[in-house]
Design a protein around this motif. Structure first.
Motif, mmCIF file in Angstrom:
data_model
loop_
_atom_site.group_PDB
_atom_site.id
_atom_site.type_symbol
_atom_site.label_atom_id
_atom_site.label_comp_id
_atom_site.label_asym_id
_atom_site.label_seq_id
_atom_site.Cartn_x
_atom_site.Cartn_y
_atom_site.Cartn_z
ATOM 1 N N THR A 119 0.824 -1.209 0.000
ATOM 2 C CA THR A 119 0.000 0.000 0.000
ATOM 3 C C THR A 119 0.854 1.253 0.000
ATOM 4 O OG1 THR A 119 -1.778 -1.150 1.172
ATOM 5 C CG2 THR A 119 -1.795 1.252 1.235
ATOM 6 N N LEU A 153 2.581 1.700 -3.273
ATOM 7 C CA LEU A 153 1.701 2.267 -4.293
ATOM 8 C C LEU A 153 1.564 3.778 -4.121
ATOM 9 C CD1 LEU A 153 -0.176 1.661 -6.679
ATOM 10 C CD2 LEU A 153 -2.027 1.333 -5.033
ATOM 11 N N VAL A 213 2.771 6.304 -7.166
ATOM 12 C CA VAL A 213 1.802 7.221 -7.773
ATOM 13 C C VAL A 213 2.195 8.668 -7.504
ATOM 14 C CG1 VAL A 213 -0.597 7.989 -7.730
ATOM 15 C CG2 VAL A 213 -0.081 5.553 -7.687
ATOM 16 N N SER A 245 -0.626 7.816 -18.123
ATOM 17 C CA SER A 245 -1.407 6.886 -17.301
ATOM 18 C C SER A 245 -0.997 5.432 -17.499
ATOM 19 C CB SER A 245 -2.904 7.038 -17.612
ATOM 20 O OG SER A 245 -3.356 8.341 -17.342
ATOM 21 N N LEU A 302 1.030 3.557 -14.628
ATOM 22 C CA LEU A 302 0.220 3.335 -13.431
ATOM 23 C C LEU A 302 -0.850 2.280 -13.673
ATOM 24 C CD1 LEU A 302 -0.249 6.980 -12.106
ATOM 25 C CD2 LEU A 302 1.486 5.298 -11.487
ATOM 26 N N ILE A 303 -1.416 2.268 -14.878
ATOM 27 C CA ILE A 303 -2.408 1.249 -15.204
ATOM 28 C C ILE A 303 -1.783 -0.138 -15.179
ATOM 29 C CG2 ILE A 303 -3.876 0.369 -17.077
ATOM 30 C CD1 ILE A 303 -4.419 3.273 -17.854
ATOM 31 N N ILE A 330 0.924 -0.982 -13.291
ATOM 32 C CA ILE A 330 1.407 -1.298 -11.941
ATOM 33 C C ILE A 330 0.266 -1.566 -10.970
ATOM 34 C CG2 ILE A 330 2.596 -0.308 -9.924
ATOM 35 C CD1 ILE A 330 4.453 1.118 -11.871
ATOM 36 N N TYR A 331 -0.814 -0.786 -11.073
ATOM 37 C CA TYR A 331 -1.871 -0.858 -10.073
ATOM 38 C C TYR A 331 -2.455 -2.258 -9.909
ATOM 39 C CZ TYR A 331 -5.975 0.347 -7.343
ATOM 40 O OH TYR A 331 -6.925 0.402 -6.369
ATOM 41 N N PRO A 332 -2.755 -3.016 -10.998
ATOM 42 C CA PRO A 332 -3.321 -4.359 -10.791
ATOM 43 C C PRO A 332 -2.411 -5.294 -9.988
ATOM 44 C CG PRO A 332 -3.634 -3.659 -13.057
ATOM 45 C CD PRO A 332 -2.713 -2.655 -12.434
ATOM 46 N N GLN A 386 -3.077 -4.001 -6.325
ATOM 47 C CA GLN A 386 -4.444 -3.715 -5.918
ATOM 48 C C GLN A 386 -4.975 -4.715 -4.893
ATOM 49 O OE1 GLN A 386 -7.385 -5.568 -6.865
ATOM 50 N NE2 GLN A 386 -8.840 -4.115 -5.939
ATOM 51 N N PHE A 417 -4.212 -3.555 -1.505
ATOM 52 C CA PHE A 417 -4.483 -2.157 -1.180
ATOM 53 C C PHE A 417 -5.506 -2.012 -0.053
ATOM 54 C CE2 PHE A 417 -6.584 1.956 -1.989
ATOM 55 C CZ PHE A 417 -5.484 2.775 -1.877
#
Length: 298
Positions: A201, A204, A208, A273, A276-277, A279-281, A284, A287
């Protein structure tokens, strides 16, 4: 019969919740699809507000302008370097600050003093000008460290991690100490392996924050060649008159006439973007757990 009715009602209720979530998910996708469509549409269609979620007069000229620009890739590399340096520095400082602060007052007598400093630093800061003067006097202007060091200690993440550590069963630490483990071994071999949700978390948050920040580049960089990606693409504009004065040939000029600032700005949003798109999955799934567990104090 009652059980069957309850089961049917539960299934209908569950299906309704799924439908609502799917609908809300599609609604939140509409602005993103509109931005992608604008970035791939002609300048005339964009100016006439004729673009919805499907490109009109399809063109990739805004993306070509970005990708063919060597400064774009230089700034991209600076941003990647910044993210890795910030992530490493943030994680080290967060963990080594949160661990002692998670102890009881009897174990760490100066805990209250340090906590008061942290809370004060989270609520108040020196401001932009004093921070700039400190960075300048340290000789960090136009260096990657001017983008990394001012945000080296994210206080919110420290508090989040501290509360997570405080929720770790004390018996685990006591068992490790009985087995002869030193404090550093307890941290590395007991606390960190079970702290993956909170670590993911705060990681992330760091990624970001570092990637999306453009204002630091404007303040601490005086040369465009040192701009991180967000600062560089924020400063991009389409100036046809300037390009004519620079001697752009007729073929390239006809292509550029089909690009407006709205096209280019949309392309900036899409390109910036993508990392980040991707990395986020990966983070997530940790999170929600990291936020909930790290924010609760028993």
């Amino acid at each position: 019969m009652n059980l069957q009715n309850k089961s049917l009602s539960a299934k209908i209720g569950k299906a309704s919740i799924y439908l609502i979530i799917i609908f809300l998910g599609l609604v939140t996708l509409l602005p993103l699809l509109n931005i992608v469509a604008i970035s791939m549409s002609s300048s005339g269609a964009v100016t006439a507000n004729a673009v919805g979620i499907v490109p009109v007069n399809f063109t990739l000229e805004p993306y070509r302008m970005l990708i063919d620009d060597p400064q774009f890739w230089r700034s991209f590399g600076i941003s990647v370097q910044r993210v890795f340096l910030s992530l490493a520095l943030n994680m080290i400082l967060i963990v080594f600050m949160a661990y002692p602060l998670s102890k009881r007052k009897s174990e760490f007598k100066g805990r209250s003093i340090y906590m008061n400093f942290l809370i004060f630093a989270m609520l108040f800061n020196g401001g932009m000008i004093p921070t700039y003067l400190v960075v300048r006097n340290l000789g960090l202007l136009n260096t990657i460290w001017s983008l990394v060091l001012p945000s080296a200690v994210p206080v919110f993440s420290v508090i989040l991690m501290m509360n997570f550590f405080r929720g770790v069963p004390k018996a685990l630490e006591e068992a490790a100490i009985i087995d002869g483990a030193k404090p550093m071994q307890v941290l590395l071999k007991v606390y960190l392996p079970i702290s993956v949700p909170s670590l993911a978390t705060v990681a992330l948050f760091s990624i970001v924050g570092s990637w999306n920040d453009f204002f630091s580049g404007l303040i601490y960089m005086t040369r465009e060649s040192n701009y991180p990606l967000m600062t560089y693409i924020q400063s991009l504009t389409v100036d046809i008159q300037q390009m004519i004065q620079q001697g752009v040939n007729s073929t390239n000029l006809s292509e550029l006439m089909g690009v407006s600032n709205r096209n280019l700005n949309a392309a900036k949003i899409v390109v910036s973007s993508i990392p980040l798109i991707l990395i986020y999955p990966l983070l997530q799934k940790y999170f929600i757990t990291g936020i909930v567990v790290g924010s609760v104090k028993e």
